[in-house]
Design a protein around this motif. Structure first.
Motif, PDB file in Angstrom:
ATOM      1  N   SER A 686       0.872  -1.105  -0.121  1.00 34.35           N
ATOM      2  CA  SER A 686       0.076   0.048   0.038  1.00 34.35           C
ATOM      3  C   SER A 686       0.949   1.323   0.141  1.00 34.35           C
ATOM      4  O   SER A 686       2.274   1.323   0.107  1.00 34.35           O
ATOM      5  N   GLY A 687       0.312   2.399  -0.280  1.00 33.79           N
ATOM      6  CA  GLY A 687       0.893   3.597  -0.046  1.00 33.79           C
ATOM      7  C   GLY A 687       1.345   4.064   1.193  1.00 33.79           C
ATOM      8  O   GLY A 687       2.656   4.491   1.450  1.00 33.79           O
ATOM      9  N   SER A 688       0.900   3.685   2.153  1.00 35.54           N
ATOM     10  CA  SER A 688       1.115   3.716   3.503  1.00 35.54           C
ATOM     11  C   SER A 688       2.277   3.123   3.774  1.00 35.54           C
ATOM     12  O   SER A 688       3.490   3.417   4.396  1.00 35.54           O
ATOM     13  N   ASN A 691       5.303   4.633   2.296  1.00 31.42           N
ATOM     14  CA  ASN A 691       5.799   5.860   3.061  1.00 31.42           C
ATOM     15  C   ASN A 691       6.299   5.471   4.313  1.00 31.42           C
ATOM     16  O   ASN A 691       7.449   6.392   4.777  1.00 31.42           O
ATOM     17  N   TYR A 714      -1.305  14.571   3.069  1.00 34.34           N
ATOM     18  CA  TYR A 714      -1.695  13.029   3.526  1.00 34.34           C
ATOM     19  C   TYR A 714      -0.781  12.299   2.890  1.00 34.34           C
ATOM     20  O   TYR A 714      -0.510  12.112   1.702  1.00 34.34           O
ATOM     21  N   HIS A 715      -0.048  11.152   3.872  1.00 33.13           N
ATOM     22  CA  HIS A 715       0.671  10.214   3.302  1.00 33.13           C
ATOM     23  C   HIS A 715       0.574   8.763   3.794  1.00 33.13           C
ATOM     24  O   HIS A 715       1.147   7.971   3.532  1.00 33.13           O
ATOM     25  N   GLY A 716      -0.522   8.835   4.645  1.00 29.26           N
ATOM     26  CA  GLY A 716      -0.854   7.202   4.967  1.00 29.26           C
ATOM     27  C   GLY A 716      -1.599   7.207   6.129  1.00 29.26           C
ATOM     28  O   GLY A 716      -1.788   8.101   6.993  1.00 29.26           O
ATOM     29  N   HIS A 717      -2.289   6.018   6.472  1.00 30.60           N
ATOM     30  CA  HIS A 717      -3.155   5.780   7.714  1.00 30.60           C
ATOM     31  C   HIS A 717      -2.367   5.241   8.893  1.00 30.60           C
ATOM     32  O   HIS A 717      -2.986   4.849   9.928  1.00 30.60           O
ATOM     33  N   GLU A 789       4.242  15.850  -2.149  1.00 29.09           N
ATOM     34  CA  GLU A 789       4.020  15.325  -3.376  1.00 29.09           C
ATOM     35  C   GLU A 789       4.053  16.696  -4.108  1.00 29.09           C
ATOM     36  O   GLU A 789       4.154  17.683  -3.890  1.00 29.09           O
ATOM     37  N   SER A 793      -2.324  16.891  -3.355  1.00 30.99           N
ATOM     38  CA  SER A 793      -3.716  16.147  -3.544  1.00 30.99           C
ATOM     39  C   SER A 793      -4.808  16.371  -2.684  1.00 30.99           C
ATOM     40  O   SER A 793      -5.503  17.285  -2.852  1.00 30.99           O
ATOM     41  N   ASP A 822       6.140  11.713  -2.674  1.00 31.88           N
ATOM     42  CA  ASP A 822       5.425  10.809  -2.662  1.00 31.88           C
ATOM     43  C   ASP A 822       4.374  10.971  -3.834  1.00 31.88           C
ATOM     44  O   ASP A 822       3.822  11.795  -4.211  1.00 31.88           O
ATOM     45  N   VAL A 824       2.237   8.506  -4.933  1.00 32.14           N
ATOM     46  CA  VAL A 824       1.223   7.455  -4.638  1.00 32.14           C
ATOM     47  C   VAL A 824      -0.110   8.045  -5.404  1.00 32.14           C
ATOM     48  O   VAL A 824      -0.895   7.187  -6.219  1.00 32.14           O
ATOM     49  N   GLN A 825      -0.362   9.254  -5.567  1.00 29.57           N
ATOM     50  CA  GLN A 825      -1.668   9.797  -6.217  1.00 29.57           C
ATOM     51  C   GLN A 825      -1.318  10.075  -7.697  1.00 29.57           C
ATOM     52  O   GLN A 825      -1.930   9.902  -8.678  1.00 29.57           O
ATOM     53  N   LYS A 852      -1.481   3.287  -4.986  1.00 34.35           N
ATOM     54  CA  LYS A 852      -2.744   3.518  -5.707  1.00 34.35           C
ATOM     55  C   LYS A 852      -2.660   2.840  -7.371  1.00 34.35           C
ATOM     56  O   LYS A 852      -2.973   1.825  -7.522  1.00 34.35           O
TER      57      LYS A 852
HETATM   58  C1  LIG Z   1      -0.713  10.787  -1.385  1.00 32.82           C
HETATM   59  C2  LIG Z   1      -0.834  10.009  -0.800  1.00 32.82           C
HETATM   60  N1  LIG Z   1       0.106   9.097   0.027  1.00 32.82           N
HETATM   61  C3  LIG Z   1       0.072   7.995   0.644  1.00 32.82           C
HETATM   62  C4  LIG Z   1      -1.406   7.516   0.701  1.00 32.82           C
HETATM   63  C5  LIG Z   1      -1.720   6.239   1.408  1.00 32.82           C
HETATM   64  O1  LIG Z   1      -2.014   5.028   0.635  1.00 32.82           O
HETATM   65  P1  LIG Z   1      -2.758   3.924   0.871  1.00 32.82           P
HETATM   66  O2  LIG Z   1      -4.079   4.208   1.228  1.00 32.82           O
HETATM   67  O3  LIG Z   1      -2.666   2.642  -0.124  1.00 32.82           O
HETATM   68  O4  LIG Z   1      -2.043   3.148   2.163  1.00 32.82           O
HETATM   69  C6  LIG Z   1      -2.519   8.278  -0.036  1.00 32.82           C
HETATM   70  C7  LIG Z   1      -3.861   7.627   0.283  1.00 32.82           C
HETATM   71  O5  LIG Z   1      -4.716   8.316  -0.101  1.00 32.82           O
HETATM   72  C8  LIG Z   1      -2.162   9.362  -0.598  1.00 32.82           C
HETATM   73  O6  LIG Z   1      -3.202  10.037  -1.227  1.00 32.82           O
END
Ligand SMILES: Cc1ncc(COP(=O)(O)O)c(C=O)c1O
Length: 1017
Positions: A686-688, A691, A714-717, A789, A793, A822, A824-825, A852
């Protein structure tokens, strides 16, 4: 001869003089529209508003006085819904006033009800139309309680009861298509006229047109009808005439007038139940009102030789509407209204169903010996047996259907009644316009799949109604309709997709015995180009069709069609569940199963079961153009990606602790699309995760722990990433940034610290990165990373000013940190000009994170970095991700790269995104609420503001736009710190046509009242 009442010739100065003298009121007068009366709005000096009405000199006193009395009666009973008459200073209701020219005028003053006109209301929602019906019902109940009937207005041309005569008298004034249309409306009127006798009579309003109906302002909850004005046409007639008239005007300008008419009727019936006789005349009344309206307009033009603007305003839309309603079979339209009022759409169906249940019926096709040899096929939208592109290759489709039957050990396959189907999604099944999301996807028959050549028999005795070849282009091919005698008249059975040679001997009218072979199943393509099967359907009304009949229906009409075409299993008598049933408790089950903070998009959430290209589909086959899903990078369910995953899944899926070529090739291919320095890949899911891993690497490499990130980022959860994500930790529920994190302001040229007018804004914004690192260092935190980024986003599609990253990276590196991009988007060509967002500025980061779009929906994340950083990370502790880099993910990732490269999606994004951005910019010229249009390629944003000067954010408008666009079949979402930005980031296969649809949908929604008034919904 149609008699026309003259309008009074009173000027505003005289009217005001009369009001001063008799009512003690003063103020200013503004003319209001009126056909016979002369109307003014009086803005009185006491701050109140009134309507001043001068009556036609031709109007008899008695009628005028009854109108006054009726107005007072209604005002009393409807509590403010109808305006009351204002008495003169001496307690009279009407004053006689002689103007300067000595003409005597009769003047009245009535209350002015606030509210916009229904005529100007956009959109006329289903709920508003239902409310109109309800209020018309209430009004007619109150009018029904009025004791005295006004005298019949013998020569009153607008009385609906006279429309037959009015239309007939104007036949000579029409020609060609117009004459044919008027004759058809007239004929439908004549057919229903005998039924009017049984409808009773009372005082009715007589002219509930859309200029006489008031609507509450937008933004004040659900919009409601707040008043009905002008009793000038009140007369004695059946109350349902008011409903017919109200519908005729309420449906003008609606996308689906039939459904709009049904909504008004439903509202009336729910409040004031209608009898079946009343319900059955509504459609004829509505059409007649439109027919009379254009006839009167034509007559007046003919009489006067001039064009009356008041009449011609409503003439063109009325003609358009007459044309549109003409295309709908009358019995079907009446069925829709009946259904809205709780009656069976097809009156004969309940009796026929009861009768069929008792009949002895012959088998239509040979039944296998055991019911185990019958199987119900899943041909619904979400069926994994279908591709959504099935009709592109009939041979493959056929092979799949029959293989599925073979797998189940079945000799006969059953396709369900009322099943919404994935292979009717093409424009061939477009159907009646009115809802851009819908195609005719609902199956009205039952299909029996068997080999071509299998015999088809008559289940009941009857006669051949028609034998017709309906062509090969996904129609029925050769089709037979049999007519049978039912309990209340004839009914019909339809047999589609037959063998041409097998029906050549059948002649229309020939008697057929129960059990007699009538045809054989046809092969493709002569059967309409389908896998061999029989389509069997029951028809209770031919609705004017000859030789064929719709076999599939629009989702919004399915209940009505289901009444006209009852369950074919009444005749086929197959075991099992042969009718499709849609699950309807998902929202509740979801609520019970998941945490509350897992949100759903849109006020009314969507249930999505299939994706194809740039479209997503719900279980009914309603389609939404996906303008937000940057995950489905190469288009939803791209066959190449699907196949790659499916093939590898069947062979091996394991972790990276073994040698496997897929993942190595994938790492090589991925590294090849980065600058040379970025050469080492790490795979996660995953993106999280990507990162998190990037931060660990940065720490391992620098020996520091401090991170600078951007506001709105935003970079992840994970907890670590929430800590660096200002978007989350600075939200109301967030705990703020920990001491190892500093945030620098968003480099937002539109509403940030330094606008486009600040020449060195890039340097100034970048300088905040420098000071953030300085603060970290000063607090004893050694810097580790700067993460951002290329286009922000979640921050609201913010593209930083040119030169920002070059300077920011320089400051970060000078502080000892590494730079993490980043992607990811925005990665994989989305920005159009470049493959990666960081390339826009020509910088090279030290670590890049991917997610993503990388797997087109399959969970893959990746980190790409330099050999030096990878070496620092290999510090003795093993790196292992169970699922990261598995052979299935690698196969899918490779397939995505193939398509991005082969279909040149980056260039495509530049071209399509460029046109779209230009179109959005031109929308901004027309719609004041658009503050900014920004972004690159297929990563665009529209920022909404309340006023352009102050740039006050308008989150309500953004939210309204996203919800309304969804109703119109376009998916968008909102973001940004003020939630006032619409994000546009569709699958990269988004076409110019998709872009045009998006722009025109936005144009439509931005023209609606809620947006124009600035309040949102
Ligand atoms: C810029 C960015 N980085 C990281 C993430 C995290 O990715 P993931 O939801 O696949 O963990 C997101 C998710 O929305 C994102 O928009």
């Amino acid at each position: 001869m149609i008699k026309i009442l003259r309008r009074p010739e009173l000027d505003a100065a005289d009217a005001l003089a009369a009001v001063r003298e008799h009512y003690g009121l003063d103020g200013s007068l503004t003319p209001l529209p009126g056909e016979r009366d002369l109307n003014f709005r009086l803005d009185a000096t006491d701050g109140r508003r009134y309507v001043v009405k001068a009556s036609s000199p031709d109007e008899v006193d008695e009628i005028l006085h009854i109108e006054v009395d009726l107005t007072r009666h209604l005002a009393r009973l409807t509590k403010g819904f109808a305006p009351d008459v204002v008495p003169t200073s001496s307690g009279d209701w009407v004053v006689k006033y002689a103007d300067a020219a000595g003409r005597e005028n009769r003047i009245r003053v009535v209350e002015y009800l606030e509210g916009g006109l229904l005529a100007d209301t956009r959109p006329r929602s289903r709920a508003l139309l239902e409310d109109l019906g309800r209020r018309v019902g209430e009004l007619d109940s109150a009018l029904g309680a009025y004791p005295d009937h006004p005298p019949a207005r013998i020569d009153f041309d607008w009385a609906l009861g006279r429309s037959g005569m009015v239309m007939e008298r104007c036949f000579d004034l029409f020609q060609g298509e117009e004459l044919a249309l008027i004759r058809s409306v007239h004929a439908a009127w004549l057919e229903r006229e005998p039924d009017f006798l049984g409808l009773g009579s009372q005082v009715i309003h007589g002219d509930i047109n859309d200029h006489n109906v008031l609507v509450s302002a937008p933004g004040d909850g659900t919009r409601r009808i707040t008043g009905i004005i002008d009793l000038g046409d009140a007369h004695s007639a059946p109350r349902v005439f008011d409903l017919g008239i109200a519908i005729a005007y309420a449906i003008l300008g609606t996308p689906d007038p039939l459904m709009a008419a049904a909504a008004v009727a439903r509202g009336f019936h729910r409040r004031t139940p209608l009898s079946t006789d009343e319900i059955d005349v509504i459609w004829a009344l509505t059409r007649a009102r439109l027919g009379a309206s254009v006839s009167i307009a034509r007559w007046r033009q003919h009489e006067s030789g001039t064009v009356d603007p008041y009449l011609t305003v409503s003439e063109r839309p009325a003609w358009d509407m007459i044309r549109r309603l003409h295309e709908i079979p009358v019995r079907f339209a009446e069925g829709v209204i009946r259904d809205a009022c709780g009656l069976p759409a097809s009156p004969r169906t309940p009796g026929l169903v009861r009768w069929l249940e008792k009949q002895k019926i012959e088998a239509v096709m040979d039944r296998p010996e055991s019911d185990d040899e019958l199987t119900v096929l899943d041909l619904s939208l979400g069926s994994p047996d279908l591709t959504g592109r099935d009709t592109d290759d009939t041979e493959d489709f056929t092979r799949r259907v029959f293989r599925r039957m073979e797998d189940e050990g079945a000799k006969l396959g059953i396709g369900r009644y009322l099943e919404p189907r994935a292979f009717y999604l093409t424009d061939i099944f477009r159907g009646r316009p009115g809802d851009p999301r819908e195609r005719r996807t609902i199956h009205l028959g039952i299909d029996l799949f068997d080999q071509a050549g299998a015999e088809v028999r008559a289940p009941l005795a009857g006669r051949v109604k028609s034998v017709h070849d309906n062509g090969t282009g996904l129609d029925y091919g050769p089709t037979v309709i049999l007519e049978h005698d039912g309990p209340e008249g004839p009914f019909w059975t339809l047999y589609g997709h037959l063998e041409r040679a097998s029906v050549e001997h059948l002649t229309e009218g020939a008697e057929v015995e129960a059990g007699q072979t009538i045809a054989r199943i046809g092969p493709w393509p002569e059967n309409g180009d389908w896998p061999p099967h029989l389509h069997f359907q029951i028809l209770t009304d031919l609705l004017g069709y000859e030789g064929q009949f719709p076999g599939v229906a629009l989702p919004r009409e399915r209940a009505v069609w289901a009444s006209f075409c009852p369950d074919p299993n009444l005749v086929l008598r197959l075991p099992g569940t042969t009718t499709f049933v849609e699950p309807d408790d998902l929202a509740e089950r979801r609520r019970a199963a998941f945490g509350e903070n897992l949100s759903l998009s849109y006020d009314e959430p969507l249930h999505i079961v299939r994706g194809v290209g740039t479209f997503l589909y719900d279980p009914l086959g309603r389609a939404w153009l996906d303008c937000v899903n940057n995950v489905a990078h190469v288009g939803h369910e791209h066959p190449h990606v699907v196949r790659a995953g499916q093939r590898q899944m069947g062979v091996l899926n394991t972790n990276t602790r073994y040698l496997h070529e897929n993942v190595i090739v994938y790492a090589e291919r991925l590294a090849a699309v980065f600058p040379d320095a970025l050469a080492v890949c790490f795979f996660v899911t995953s993106g999280s995760e990507a990162n998190e891993l990037a931060l660990r690497m940065a720490r391992a490499h620098t020996g520091g722990s401090g991170v600078v990130a951007l506001e709105g980022g935003y970079h992840g959860h994970t907890q670590g990433l929430i800590d660096v994500s200002h978007y989350k930790h600075a939200s109301p529920a967030g705990a703020g940034a920990p001491d190892w994190v500093r945030t620098a302001p968003m480099p937002d040229e539109y509403r940030g610290l330094y606008g486009r007018d600040v020449m060195d804004r890039a340097d100034r914004y970048a300088d905040h990165v420098r000071t953030a690192f300085a603060e970290l260092t000063a607090s004893g935190r050694k810097p580790a990373a700067f993460i951002a980024e290329g286009i922000l986003s979640c921050g609201g599609q913010i593209e930083p000013p040119a030169g920002y990253f070059e300077t920011a990276y320089r400051h970060a590196r000078a502080a000892g940190a590494v730079c993490i991009a980043d992607e990811v988007q925005i990665g994989f060509g989305r920005v159009g000009s470049h493959m990666w967002g960081f390339e826009i500025e020509g910088v090279v980061p030290d670590i890049v994170t991917l997610g993503k779009p990388i797997g087109n929906g399959h969970p893959i994340g990746a980190v790409v970095t330099t050999r030096e950083i990878a070496a620092s990370f290999a510090n003795g502790m093993e790196f292992f991700s169970t699922f990261g880099g598995n052979p299935v993910s690698a196969a899918i990732g490779l397939a995505v790269l193939d398509i991005v490269e082969e279909d040149r999606l980056q260039e495509h994004a530049a071209v399509v995104g460029g046109t779209l951005k230009a179109n959005l910019a031109s929308l901004a010229m027309r719609h004041e609420c658009i503050g900014d249009v920004r972004g690159r390629g297929l990563f665009l944003g529209i920022e909404f503001v309340r006023d352009r000067l102050r740039k006050t954010p308008a989150p309500d408008i953004a939210r309204y736009v996203a919800n309304r666009a969804k109703d119109l079949g376009v998916l968008l979402s909102t973001d940004g710190p003020d939630h006032n930005v619409i994000k546009i980031k569709p699958p990269m296969t988004f076409t110019q046509k998709d872009g045009e649809r998006l722009a025109s949908t936005l144009d439509q929604v931005l023209g609606e009242d809620a947006v124009r008034s600035g309040v949102g919904g």
